[in-house]
Scaffold this motif. Structure first.
Motif, PDB file in Angstrom:
ATOM      1  N   TYR A   4      -2.195   0.930  -4.794  1.00  0.00           N
ATOM      2  CA  TYR A   4      -1.758  -0.437  -4.473  1.00  0.00           C
ATOM      3  C   TYR A   4      -0.694  -0.849  -5.486  1.00  0.00           C
ATOM      4  O   TYR A   4      -0.903  -0.708  -6.692  1.00  0.00           O
ATOM      5  N   ARG A   5       0.409  -1.382  -4.974  1.00  0.00           N
ATOM      6  CA  ARG A   5       1.492  -1.799  -5.881  1.00  0.00           C
ATOM      7  C   ARG A   5       1.778  -3.291  -5.747  1.00  0.00           C
ATOM      8  O   ARG A   5       1.909  -3.791  -4.635  1.00  0.00           O
ATOM      9  N   THR A   6       1.876  -3.963  -6.879  1.00  0.00           N
ATOM     10  CA  THR A   6       2.418  -5.323  -6.883  1.00  0.00           C
ATOM     11  C   THR A   6       3.781  -5.264  -7.563  1.00  0.00           C
ATOM     12  O   THR A   6       4.030  -4.396  -8.412  1.00  0.00           O
TER      13      THR A   6
ATOM     14  N   ASP B  75       6.393   7.115   2.084  1.00  0.00           N
ATOM     15  CA  ASP B  75       7.544   7.782   1.464  1.00  0.00           C
ATOM     16  C   ASP B  75       8.092   7.016   0.260  1.00  0.00           C
ATOM     17  O   ASP B  75       9.198   7.277  -0.184  1.00  0.00           O
ATOM     18  N   ALA B  76       7.319   6.061  -0.277  1.00  0.00           N
ATOM     19  CA  ALA B  76       7.814   5.316  -1.443  1.00  0.00           C
ATOM     20  C   ALA B  76       8.055   6.300  -2.579  1.00  0.00           C
ATOM     21  O   ALA B  76       7.209   7.154  -2.848  1.00  0.00           O
ATOM     22  N   GLY B  77       9.205   6.200  -3.204  1.00  0.00           N
ATOM     23  CA  GLY B  77       9.447   7.009  -4.394  1.00  0.00           C
ATOM     24  C   GLY B  77       9.978   8.393  -4.128  1.00  0.00           C
ATOM     25  O   GLY B  77       9.924   9.258  -4.991  1.00  0.00           O
ATOM     26  N   ARG B  78      10.528   8.607  -2.940  1.00  0.00           N
ATOM     27  CA  ARG B  78      11.075   9.943  -2.628  1.00  0.00           C
ATOM     28  C   ARG B  78      12.287  10.267  -3.509  1.00  0.00           C
ATOM     29  O   ARG B  78      12.511  11.411  -3.878  1.00  0.00           O
TER      30      ARG B  78
ATOM     31  N   TRP C  72      14.860   8.976  -6.974  1.00  0.00           N
ATOM     32  CA  TRP C  72      14.841   8.183  -8.206  1.00  0.00           C
ATOM     33  C   TRP C  72      15.362   6.777  -7.895  1.00  0.00           C
ATOM     34  O   TRP C  72      16.412   6.614  -7.268  1.00  0.00           O
ATOM     35  N   HIS C  73      14.627   5.768  -8.361  1.00  0.00           N
ATOM     36  CA  HIS C  73      15.023   4.378  -8.072  1.00  0.00           C
ATOM     37  C   HIS C  73      14.294   3.432  -9.015  1.00  0.00           C
ATOM     38  O   HIS C  73      13.338   3.822  -9.700  1.00  0.00           O
ATOM     39  N   SER C  74      14.748   2.175  -9.011  1.00  0.00           N
ATOM     40  CA  SER C  74      13.920   1.108  -9.586  1.00  0.00           C
ATOM     41  C   SER C  74      13.642   0.144  -8.439  1.00  0.00           C
ATOM     42  O   SER C  74      14.476  -0.013  -7.528  1.00  0.00           O
TER      43      SER C  74
ATOM     44  N   ARG D 252      -6.077  13.093  -0.129  1.00  0.00           N
ATOM     45  CA  ARG D 252      -5.677  11.688   0.062  1.00  0.00           C
ATOM     46  C   ARG D 252      -5.142  11.081  -1.238  1.00  0.00           C
ATOM     47  O   ARG D 252      -5.644  11.350  -2.316  1.00  0.00           O
ATOM     48  N   ARG D 253      -4.118  10.260  -1.056  1.00  0.00           N
ATOM     49  CA  ARG D 253      -3.601   9.483  -2.202  1.00  0.00           C
ATOM     50  C   ARG D 253      -3.502   8.032  -1.738  1.00  0.00           C
ATOM     51  O   ARG D 253      -2.880   7.748  -0.703  1.00  0.00           O
ATOM     52  N   LEU D 254      -4.126   7.139  -2.489  1.00  0.00           N
ATOM     53  CA  LEU D 254      -4.118   5.719  -2.106  1.00  0.00           C
ATOM     54  C   LEU D 254      -3.860   4.881  -3.354  1.00  0.00           C
ATOM     55  O   LEU D 254      -4.637   4.945  -4.324  1.00  0.00           O
TER      56      LEU D 254
ATOM     57  N   ASP E  43       1.828  13.282  -9.163  1.00  0.00           N
ATOM     58  CA  ASP E  43       2.287  12.613 -10.397  1.00  0.00           C
ATOM     59  C   ASP E  43       3.466  11.681 -10.092  1.00  0.00           C
ATOM     60  O   ASP E  43       4.160  11.856  -9.080  1.00  0.00           O
ATOM     61  N   THR E  44       3.719  10.762 -10.998  1.00  0.00           N
ATOM     62  CA  THR E  44       4.946   9.959 -10.916  1.00  0.00           C
ATOM     63  C   THR E  44       5.737  10.174 -12.204  1.00  0.00           C
ATOM     64  O   THR E  44       5.162  10.183 -13.301  1.00  0.00           O
ATOM     65  N   GLN E  45       7.044  10.365 -12.037  1.00  0.00           N
ATOM     66  CA  GLN E  45       7.920  10.531 -13.211  1.00  0.00           C
ATOM     67  C   GLN E  45       8.668   9.219 -13.458  1.00  0.00           C
ATOM     68  O   GLN E  45       9.079   8.546 -12.508  1.00  0.00           O
TER      69      GLN E  45
ATOM     70  N   VAL F 132       0.864  -1.178   0.000  1.00  0.00           N
ATOM     71  CA  VAL F 132       0.000   0.000   0.000  1.00  0.00           C
ATOM     72  C   VAL F 132       0.904   1.232   0.000  1.00  0.00           C
ATOM     73  O   VAL F 132       1.816   1.346   0.815  1.00  0.00           O
ATOM     74  N   VAL F 133       0.671   2.125  -0.956  1.00  0.00           N
ATOM     75  CA  VAL F 133       1.447   3.372  -1.058  1.00  0.00           C
ATOM     76  C   VAL F 133       0.442   4.496  -0.819  1.00  0.00           C
ATOM     77  O   VAL F 133      -0.477   4.679  -1.617  1.00  0.00           O
ATOM     78  N   SER F 134       0.584   5.200   0.302  1.00  0.00           N
ATOM     79  CA  SER F 134      -0.481   6.139   0.654  1.00  0.00           C
ATOM     80  C   SER F 134      -0.050   7.129   1.723  1.00  0.00           C
ATOM     81  O   SER F 134       0.846   6.846   2.517  1.00  0.00           O
TER      82      SER F 134
ATOM     83  N   GLN G 286      13.604   4.072 -14.187  1.00  0.00           N
ATOM     84  CA  GLN G 286      13.609   4.558 -12.812  1.00  0.00           C
ATOM     85  C   GLN G 286      12.396   5.452 -12.622  1.00  0.00           C
ATOM     86  O   GLN G 286      11.912   6.049 -13.577  1.00  0.00           O
ATOM     87  N   HIS G 287      11.934   5.560 -11.380  1.00  0.00           N
ATOM     88  CA  HIS G 287      10.777   6.411 -11.144  1.00  0.00           C
ATOM     89  C   HIS G 287      10.940   7.205  -9.856  1.00  0.00           C
ATOM     90  O   HIS G 287      11.745   6.866  -8.995  1.00  0.00           O
ATOM     91  N   LYS G 288      10.122   8.255  -9.779  1.00  0.00           N
ATOM     92  CA  LYS G 288      10.164   9.139  -8.616  1.00  0.00           C
ATOM     93  C   LYS G 288       8.759   9.737  -8.433  1.00  0.00           C
ATOM     94  O   LYS G 288       8.150  10.192  -9.402  1.00  0.00           O
ATOM     95  N   ALA G 289       8.298   9.705  -7.192  1.00  0.00           N
ATOM     96  CA  ALA G 289       6.970  10.258  -6.905  1.00  0.00           C
ATOM     97  C   ALA G 289       7.079  11.758  -6.637  1.00  0.00           C
ATOM     98  O   ALA G 289       8.154  12.259  -6.311  1.00  0.00           O
ATOM     99  N   THR G 290       5.960  12.454  -6.773  1.00  0.00           N
ATOM    100  CA  THR G 290       5.934  13.903  -6.492  1.00  0.00           C
ATOM    101  C   THR G 290       5.115  14.131  -5.223  1.00  0.00           C
ATOM    102  O   THR G 290       3.933  13.763  -5.176  1.00  0.00           O
TER     103      THR G 290
HETATM  104  C1  SIN Z   1       6.854   3.771  -5.785  1.00  0.00           C
HETATM  105  O1  SIN Z   1       7.958   4.292  -5.752  1.00  0.00           O
HETATM  106  O2  SIN Z   1       6.705   2.572  -5.909  1.00  0.00           O
HETATM  107  C2  SIN Z   1       5.609   4.632  -5.684  1.00  0.00           C
HETATM  108  C3  SIN Z   1       5.551   5.665  -6.725  1.00  0.00           C
HETATM  109  C4  SIN Z   1       4.419   6.612  -6.481  1.00  0.00           C
HETATM  110  O3  SIN Z   1       3.786   6.549  -5.428  1.00  0.00           O
HETATM  111  O4  SIN Z   1       4.169   7.467  -7.327  1.00  0.00           O
END
Ligand code: SIN
Length: 298
Positions: free
Chosen positions: A288-290, A98-101, A103-105, A284-286, A134-136, A82-84, A272-276
């Motif tokens: 689900y990640r697999t 704090d997932a995605g704070r 840049w990572h894979s 609220r932001r909710l 957004d997610t980059q 859960v990413v929220s 790679q990705h990064k959250a904003t």
């Molecule tokens: C993640 O890094 O897996 C989450 C990315 C996000 O919440 O935008």
């Protein structure tokens, strides 16, 4: 018949014509998988998925990982992280805040790093009619291809160390700095000794060959790479600063603005990705990640 529409210059495509809550025949799945590996990031809008359907579709790509942070797993669905930013009735976070704070894979610090992740948007923060959070996504294949030949030569055979402990310390530092600025600080979970033992540092190539497409991409990221192996600290710092900056140049990026019902998947081997973090409660932001397990890096 599915339709695939390329959105970003180097990565990112929308797939339409598929309802993932319905049984998916092998032919359609093969088309989705091809679109995914061709485009590195793909998304489907307007999906209405139960947790079980999200898990079942993800499993078509391989075995799923349960995240090392047990407290952020969805109760009853250990494969869902859960990413929220949402808190429960006891003010406890319902998931990873704090997932995605950085840049990572995903799971690049594991011996068998993830092949891909599938993020399903349930609630998206909106302010004055604009979606936030957004997610980059950055294509490391495009970034690798754009390097001068002499840099490609230099990187050949080089290894870098990915470390969960390095990430945790970096995250702590960022939290301290945020607190000093009066910014957003999130609950930190300590990993037990046993959890830490399950994520020892790994040494992997700086240039990674994709296990499915054979394309080369840079496998170095700002969240998890602690250092380049076999060179001085100065050289390692210089090289990492250069590569991490190079990978996230605007031309290699696709930025996704979420809508509830989006199911988006990215290729962790070459993206790679990064959250904003431009929203806060009561917005609220909710999600689900697999996370699909990949092969050990050859
Ligand atoms: C993640 O890094 O897996 C989450 C990315 C996000 O919440 O935008």
């Amino acid at each position: 018949m599915i339709t695939v529409t390329r959105i970003g210059k180097h990565l990112g495509a929308e797939i339409s014509g598929v309802d993932l809550s319905k049984p998916l025949d092998n032919n359609t799945f093969t088309q989705i998988a091809k679109a995914f590996f061709d485009n590195e990031v793909v998304f489907l809008r307007n999906q209405k998925l139960t947790e079980a359907q999200h898990v079942a579709f993800s499993r078509r790509f391989g075995e799923l990982e349960a995240h090392v942070r047990k407290e952020s797993r969805k109760p009853g669905f250990p494969e869902i992280l859960v990413v929220s930013n949402v808190l429960d009735e006891h003010d406890k976070p319902v998931g990873s805040q704090d997932a995605g704070r950085f840049w990572h894979s995903d799971l690049s610090y594991k011996k068998e790093p993830s092949l891909c992740s599938l993020l399903y948007a349930i609630e998206v923060p909106v302010k004055d009619g604009t979606a936030l959070g957004d997610t980059q996504f950055a294509s490391t294949t495009a970034a690798y291809e754009a390097l001068p030949d002499e840099m490609k030569q230099r990187l050949r055979g080089m290894k870098n160390v990915h470390s969960y402990v390095y990430y945790r310390n970096k995250n702590r530092q960022a939290q301290k700095e945020a607190a000093a600025r009066g910014g957003r600080v999130v609950t930190e979970y300590e990993l037990s000794e046993e959890q830490l033992k399950s994520v020892p540092d790994v040494e992997v190539p700086v240039v990674r060959t994709h296990p499915v497409t054979g394309r080369k991409g840079l496998f170095v990221n700002e969240a998890h790479t602690s250092h380049v192996a076999g060179v001085s600290k100065e050289e390692s710092d210089r090289l990492l600063a250069f590569l991490c900056r190079h990978i996230v140049q605007p031309e290699f990026i696709y930025r996704h603005t979420w809508r509830p019902g989006d199911l988006l998947m990215w290729d962790n081997c070459v993206v790679q990705h990064k959250a904003t973090f431009d929203y806060d409660l009561p917005l609220r932001r909710l999600m689900y990640r697999t996370t699909v397990r990949g092969p050990a890096i050859a």
